[in-house]
Design an enzyme around this catalytic site. Structure first.
Site: not given
Ligand code: ASP
Length: 338
Positions: A89, A191, A209, A219, A242-243
Site C-alpha cells: 500500500s 497509508t 501511500t 486519481r 488513513t482510509g
C-alpha cells in the site's frame, strides 16, 4: 506562636482558595488549561498508522537519537515501508491502479507550517523524499504527475519499475472482474502517516501511500493533500488520516481534527468527533459499504489519540516511557457490525 498560627491559617485559606477557584472553574476553559499544564508527558513521541508503523517508528526514533532533524527522521522512518515490497500500500510493491500503473502520493509538514507534497508520481520509489525536496527546493507546496517526476529526476532520483511480480499478479486477478469495491482494511487503507513531537515540543508530520488499489488512472486521494491526509498547527497539534481518501477530502479530515483540538478536545475526542461527522455525512452514501477512515492525533502537550470508523485499524506509538508498541484503536463499528 501567634505569628505561626496566623501563617498556618493563611496557608490553609490559600489552599481552600485555590481549590474553590478550581471548583468554580470546573469544566471551564481555564480549568482545562490548568489540567493540561500540570500534565507532564515525556517527549519525543512518535505515532504512526498501521503495523508497518512499528519499523517506521524504530527508524525515526534512531534518527532522532542520532541528532537528525524531525523531518529527516520522518523521511527515514516512512521510507522503510516505502522500500519494502511486502507492504502493498506504500511505495515499491504498492498495488497499482486499474491500468496496472503504480502511482504514489506523499506529503510532509514542519512546525513552521512549511509543507511539501507530491501526487500521482510514477517511477520514483521514495515519494516522501521528493515531497521534502518540494518543501526545501521549490517556491511551491505541491507538484503532481509528470511535473513531479521531472522535478525528481532533476534532483537526482532514478526512475524504477515499482510494480512487483506479486502486485502484477494481483492486478491481473482483479482485471478478471474489474469491480471497484475495495475490501475494508485490506485494499485501500494502509497509508503510513507519521506524527512526531520532538523534545522541544515542536510538531511535524508525514504521509506516504500508493493510494487505493485499482483506482482510476490519475486519481489522487487525501494523503498528499495538506488539510485532508495531514495537518498540523504547531500552537495546537497534529493529525493524520488513513482510509477512503474521498471521504477524508470531503470533510477536510485532518484539519478538522486539529481545529477540534484547538477547541480543547483531547486527541481522542477530536478524532472521534471527525469520524462521527464522516459517518453522518456518508451513512446514505454509495461509498458507505466499503467506507473506512481512521485518524491519529498528537497535541502540543504530547498526548496522543486515535479513532476509526470500523474495527481493525491500529497504530504504532513510540515514547521513552513504554518504547515502541502497537496500540489498538477504538472504533465506532466493531468487526461484527460489518
Ligand atoms: N488514504 C489513502 C487514499 O485514499 C488510502 C489509505 O489510507 O491507504 O489514497
Amino acid at each position: 506562636m501567634f505569628k505561626r498560627r496566623k501563617f498556618i491559617k493563611k496557608v490553609a485559606l490559600g489552599t481552600v482558595g485555590v481549590s474553590t477557584i478550581l471548583a468554580c472553574l470546573d469544566n471551564s476553559k481555564e480549568a482545562k488549561k490548568v489540567a493540561m499544564v500540570s500534565k507532564k508527558i515525556k517527549k519525543p513521541v512518535i505515532i504512526s498508522t498501521w503495523r508497518h508503523g512499528l519499523a517506521a517508528n524504530e527508524e525515526a526514533w534512531k534518527q532522532l537519537e542520532n541528532g537528525a532533524s524531525t523531518l529527516d527522521a520522518i523521511v527515514a522512518g516512512v521510507g522503510i515501508p516505502e522500500a519494502d515490497p511486502k507492504v502493498s500500500s506504500v511505495g515499491y510493491g504498492g498495488l497499482p491502479d486499474r491500468e496496472g500503473k503504480v502511482t504514489l502520493d506523499a506529503c510532509i509538514m514542519d512546525h513552521h507550517s512549511n509543507c511539501g507534497s507530491v501526487a500521482f508520481l510514477q517511477g520514483i520509489k521514495h515519494p516522501i523524499v521528493v515531497a521534502k525536496k518540494v518543501l526545501d527546493n521549490t517556491p511551491h507546496t505541491m507538484l503532481v504527475g509528470e511535473g513531479a517526476k521531472q522535478f525528481a529526476l532533476s534532483e537526482g532520483f532514478v526512475e524504477e519499475n515499482l510494480l512487483t511480480e506479486k502486485s502484477k499478479q494481483a492486478w491481473r486477478k482483479w482485471l478478471k472482474k474489474s469491480k471497484y469495491t475495495p475490501v475494508i482494511n485490506i485494499e485501500n487503507h494502509d497509508t503510513i502517516s507519521m506524527l512526531v513531537i520532538d523534545e522541544a515540543g515542536n510538531l511535524s508530520g508525514g504521509c506516504t501511500t500508493s493510494g487505493a488499489a485499482w483506482k482510476m488512472h490519475g486519481r489522487v486521494g487525501d494523503s498528499p493533500i495538506i488539510g485532508a491526509g495531514l495537518f498540523l498547527d504547531n500552537d495546537v497539534g497534529a493529525a493524520a488520516a488513513t482510509g477512503l481518501g474521498e471521504a477524508i477530502i470531503r470533510t477536510a479530515g485532518s484539519a478538522m481534527v486539529v481545529e477540534l483540538m484547538r477547541q480543547e478536545k483531547s486527541p481522542n475526542e477530536a478524532c472521534k468527533e471527525i469520524v462521527e461527522r464522516i459517518y453522518n455525512k456518508h451513512k446514505n452514501h454509495k461509498d458507505m459499504p466499503y467506507l473506512q477512515v481512521g485518524f491519529i492525533a498528537l497535541n502540543k502537550q504530547g498526548e496522543y489519540g486515535s479513532y476509526s470508523l470500523r474495527g481493525g485499524f491500529n497504530c504504532a506509538v513510540y515514547d521513552k516511557e513504554k518504547g515502541n508498541r502497537m496500540e489498538k484503536v477504538t472504533a465506532r463499528m466493531t468487526r461484527k457490525d460489518f
